[in-house]
Motif scaffolding. Structure first.
Motif, mmCIF file in Angstrom:
data_model
loop_
_atom_site.group_PDB
_atom_site.id
_atom_site.type_symbol
_atom_site.label_atom_id
_atom_site.label_comp_id
_atom_site.label_asym_id
_atom_site.label_seq_id
_atom_site.Cartn_x
_atom_site.Cartn_y
_atom_site.Cartn_z
ATOM 1 N N ASN A 67 -6.204 2.853 -14.887
ATOM 2 C CA ASN A 67 -7.111 3.505 -13.939
ATOM 3 C C ASN A 67 -8.335 4.123 -14.603
ATOM 4 O O ASN A 67 -9.150 4.738 -13.935
ATOM 5 N N ASP A 68 -8.417 4.002 -15.930
ATOM 6 C CA ASP A 68 -9.529 4.555 -16.709
ATOM 7 C C ASP A 68 -9.694 6.058 -16.449
ATOM 8 O O ASP A 68 -10.776 6.552 -16.185
ATOM 9 N N ARG A 114 -7.234 -4.905 -11.966
ATOM 10 C CA ARG A 114 -7.733 -3.983 -12.991
ATOM 11 C C ARG A 114 -7.453 -4.477 -14.405
ATOM 12 O O ARG A 114 -8.030 -3.997 -15.368
#
Length: 155
Positions: free
Chosen positions: A102-103, A50
């Protein structure tokens, strides 16, 4: 009668303290926090997972938050050794890192230690970013609807 009142008061104080302890998060081992931050840093530097898509400014802020966390927990074995304010600061920074990676910014929790209205008692309150934004918008709308007066005349 007087002894009954004093007895009730003595029972109420520990109950309030128990509620306060129950609302506090359980202590975390500092080793786990440090290891997690080391892993995140390694993944960020290698641009794995990520962390590969994070913009440069976000990566810089991520590293700043990690340095702040590590300086707060330095020489501690558990979060129980931190002051209440330091616990909240560490929690907020860890939540920021989690939400950024994790947005999920709207789901990120923000905690504050606030004084209870009409009391000197401090209480930890936590809300999501989305809740904070809604409250700010509601407060702004209520201010906009309020009539404005200058010199006794409404404008």
């Amino acid at each position: 009668m007087r002894s009954l009142a004093i007895g009730t008061l003595l029972l109420a104080v520990p109950a309030a303290a128990a509620r306060e302890r129950a609302s506090a998060p359980p202590p975390l081992p500092i080793v786990a926090i440090v290891e997690q931050q080391k892993q995140i840093r390694a993944d960020d530097i290698a641009r794995r997972g990520r962390y590969g898509q994070l913009p440069l400014a976000t990566r810089a802020e991520l590293m700043t938050k990690q340095v702040e966390i590590l300086s707060l927990v330095e020489d501690k074995a558990s979060t129980a050794e931190l002051s209440r304010r330091e616990q909240v600061e560490v929690f907020n920074r860890l939540e920021w890192i989690e939400a950024t990676v994790n947005d999920t910014e709207d789901e990120r929790m923000i905690c504050r230690i606030e004084r209870t209205l009409g009391s000197n008692r401090m209480v930890r309150t936590c809300r999501t970013v989305a809740d904070e934004r809604k409250e700010k918008e509601r407060a702004g709308r209520s201010l906009d609807r309020r009539p404005r007066q200058v010199g006794g005349r409404e404008i």
